[in-house]
Scaffold this motif. Structure first.
Motif, PDB file in Angstrom:
ATOM      1  N   LEU A  22       2.372  19.525  -6.789  1.00  0.00           N
ATOM      2  CA  LEU A  22       2.764  17.969  -7.615  1.00  0.00           C
ATOM      3  C   LEU A  22       3.463  18.083  -8.748  1.00  0.00           C
ATOM      4  N   PHE A  23       3.481  18.540  -9.862  1.00  0.00           N
ATOM      5  CA  PHE A  23       3.405  18.631 -11.540  1.00  0.00           C
ATOM      6  C   PHE A  23       4.689  19.667 -10.953  1.00  0.00           C
ATOM      7  N   GLY A  24       4.975  20.448 -11.166  1.00  0.00           N
ATOM      8  CA  GLY A  24       5.517  21.317 -10.835  1.00  0.00           C
ATOM      9  C   GLY A  24       7.767  21.326 -11.118  1.00  0.00           C
ATOM     10  N   ASP A  25       8.740  21.456 -11.442  1.00  0.00           N
ATOM     11  CA  ASP A  25       9.530  21.608 -11.707  1.00  0.00           C
ATOM     12  C   ASP A  25      10.397  21.487 -10.312  1.00  0.00           C
ATOM     13  N   ARG A  26       9.896  21.489  -9.326  1.00  0.00           N
ATOM     14  CA  ARG A  26      10.020  21.401  -7.856  1.00  0.00           C
ATOM     15  C   ARG A  26       9.122  20.561  -7.199  1.00  0.00           C
ATOM     16  N   GLY A  27       8.290  20.276  -7.620  1.00  0.00           N
ATOM     17  CA  GLY A  27       7.239  19.112  -7.530  1.00  0.00           C
ATOM     18  C   GLY A  27       7.528  18.478  -6.807  1.00  0.00           C
ATOM     19  N   MET A  28       7.106  17.719  -6.603  1.00  0.00           N
ATOM     20  CA  MET A  28       6.404  16.430  -5.315  1.00  0.00           C
ATOM     21  C   MET A  28       6.673  15.130  -6.195  1.00  0.00           C
ATOM     22  N   LEU A  29       5.977  15.126  -7.609  1.00  0.00           N
ATOM     23  CA  LEU A  29       6.695  13.800  -8.216  1.00  0.00           C
ATOM     24  C   LEU A  29       8.214  13.897  -8.755  1.00  0.00           C
ATOM     25  N   HIS A  30       8.501  15.750  -9.464  1.00  0.00           N
ATOM     26  CA  HIS A  30       9.739  15.262  -9.511  1.00  0.00           C
ATOM     27  C   HIS A  30      10.826  14.984  -8.239  1.00  0.00           C
ATOM     28  N   LEU A  31      10.403  15.777  -7.235  1.00  0.00           N
ATOM     29  CA  LEU A  31      11.563  14.926  -6.073  1.00  0.00           C
ATOM     30  C   LEU A  31      12.041  13.428  -6.193  1.00  0.00           C
ATOM     31  N   MET A  32       9.953  13.542  -6.206  1.00  0.00           N
ATOM     32  CA  MET A  32      10.109  11.912  -5.915  1.00  0.00           C
ATOM     33  C   MET A  32      11.174  11.103  -7.374  1.00  0.00           C
ATOM     34  N   ALA A  33      10.880  11.527  -8.323  1.00  0.00           N
ATOM     35  CA  ALA A  33      11.814  11.176  -9.499  1.00  0.00           C
ATOM     36  C   ALA A  33      13.208  11.029  -9.430  1.00  0.00           C
ATOM     37  N   GLN A  34      13.604  12.168  -8.354  1.00  0.00           N
ATOM     38  CA  GLN A  34      14.581  12.226  -8.569  1.00  0.00           C
ATOM     39  C   GLN A  34      15.637  11.547  -7.453  1.00  0.00           C
ATOM     40  N   GLN A  35      14.599  11.740  -5.866  1.00  0.00           N
ATOM     41  CA  GLN A  35      15.649  10.479  -4.967  1.00  0.00           C
ATOM     42  C   GLN A  35      15.702   9.209  -5.529  1.00  0.00           C
ATOM     43  N   GLN A  36      15.032   8.940  -7.118  1.00  0.00           N
ATOM     44  CA  GLN A  36      14.810   7.467  -6.945  1.00  0.00           C
ATOM     45  C   GLN A  36      16.076   7.618  -7.747  1.00  0.00           C
ATOM     46  N   ARG A  37      16.170   8.560  -8.473  1.00  0.00           N
ATOM     47  CA  ARG A  37      17.977   8.654  -9.376  1.00  0.00           C
ATOM     48  C   ARG A  37      19.049   8.212  -8.844  1.00  0.00           C
ATOM     49  N   ALA A  38      19.000   8.978  -7.490  1.00  0.00           N
ATOM     50  CA  ALA A  38      20.160   9.306  -6.271  1.00  0.00           C
ATOM     51  C   ALA A  38      21.039   7.822  -5.712  1.00  0.00           C
ATOM     52  N   GLU A  39      19.335   7.326  -5.767  1.00  0.00           N
ATOM     53  CA  GLU A  39      19.473   6.230  -4.983  1.00  0.00           C
ATOM     54  C   GLU A  39      20.105   5.243  -6.106  1.00  0.00           C
ATOM     55  N   SER A  40      19.486   5.657  -7.226  1.00  0.00           N
ATOM     56  CA  SER A  40      20.045   4.518  -7.992  1.00  0.00           C
ATOM     57  C   SER A  40      21.241   4.538  -8.381  1.00  0.00           C
ATOM     58  N   LEU A  41      22.234   5.778  -8.210  1.00  0.00           N
ATOM     59  CA  LEU A  41      23.314   6.313  -8.601  1.00  0.00           C
ATOM     60  C   LEU A  41      24.498   6.260  -7.855  1.00  0.00           C
ATOM     61  N   ALA A  42      24.032   6.060  -6.641  1.00  0.00           N
ATOM     62  CA  ALA A  42      24.296   5.299  -5.167  1.00  0.00           C
ATOM     63  C   ALA A  42      24.576   4.104  -5.575  1.00  0.00           C
ATOM     64  N   ARG A  43      23.858   3.309  -5.438  1.00  0.00           N
ATOM     65  CA  ARG A  43      24.529   1.823  -5.724  1.00  0.00           C
ATOM     66  C   ARG A  43      25.001   1.839  -6.759  1.00  0.00           C
ATOM     67  N   GLU A  44      24.989   2.222  -7.822  1.00  0.00           N
ATOM     68  CA  GLU A  44      26.135   1.839  -9.460  1.00  0.00           C
ATOM     69  C   GLU A  44      27.372   2.185  -8.400  1.00  0.00           C
ATOM     70  N   ILE A  45      27.340   3.627  -7.862  1.00  0.00           N
ATOM     71  CA  ILE A  45      28.771   4.115  -7.666  1.00  0.00           C
ATOM     72  C   ILE A  45      29.180   3.111  -5.995  1.00  0.00           C
ATOM     73  N   GLU A  46      28.437   2.118  -5.688  1.00  0.00           N
ATOM     74  CA  GLU A  46      28.868   1.776  -4.558  1.00  0.00           C
ATOM     75  C   GLU A  46      29.243   0.067  -5.293  1.00  0.00           C
ATOM     76  N   ASP A  47      28.450   0.046  -6.575  1.00  0.00           N
ATOM     77  CA  ASP A  47      29.211  -1.327  -7.436  1.00  0.00           C
ATOM     78  C   ASP A  47      30.432  -0.857  -7.342  1.00  0.00           C
ATOM     79  N   LEU A  48      30.312   0.186  -8.401  1.00  0.00           N
ATOM     80  CA  LEU A  48      31.394   0.353  -9.128  1.00  0.00           C
ATOM     81  C   LEU A  48      33.167   0.542  -8.136  1.00  0.00           C
ATOM     82  N   ARG A  49      32.645   0.909  -7.050  1.00  0.00           N
ATOM     83  CA  ARG A  49      33.734   0.978  -5.666  1.00  0.00           C
ATOM     84  C   ARG A  49      34.504  -0.853  -5.416  1.00  0.00           C
ATOM     85  N   ALA A  50      33.659  -1.376  -5.695  1.00  0.00           N
ATOM     86  CA  ALA A  50      33.809  -2.575  -5.572  1.00  0.00           C
ATOM     87  C   ALA A  50      35.236  -3.394  -6.471  1.00  0.00           C
TER      88      ALA A  50
END
Length: 98
Positions: A22-50
């Protein structure tokens, strides 16, 4: 007695594994945070492309259309043709009189 110790050791190991999962470097919470960050960066990339596409279109217009250059000079630089009168209208802000 050995059986209790083995059971206790197994339980402690299981708890450690669950906590790490749950809480380790490769834990579920870290994975969820990284997934949210990836989605945010994907939106930012799309905005920059536009934005890049919009700017590329503006570059093409500025290179080939004298009207675009004139519009830009009027809007951003406040330039006017000789004999034209420019009126600047300011919006009333906080603290401005009537």
């Amino acid at each position: 007695m050995r059986r209790r110790a083995a059971t206790l050791a197994s339980f402690i190991a299981l708890v450690a594994l669950v906590v790490a999962a749950l809480f380790g470097d490769r834990g579920m919470l870290h994975l969820m945070a990284q997934q949210q960050r990836a989605e945010s960066l994907a939106r930012e990339i799309e905005d920059l492309r536009a934005e890049n596409q919009r700017l590329a279109s503006e570059i093409v217009a500025l290179k080939g259309d004298p009207g675009s250059i004139e519009r830009l000079a009027r809007e951003q630089l406040g330039l006017a043709r000789p004999g034209e009168t420019v009126f600047l209208i300011r919006e009333a802000g906080v603290g401005d009189g009537p």
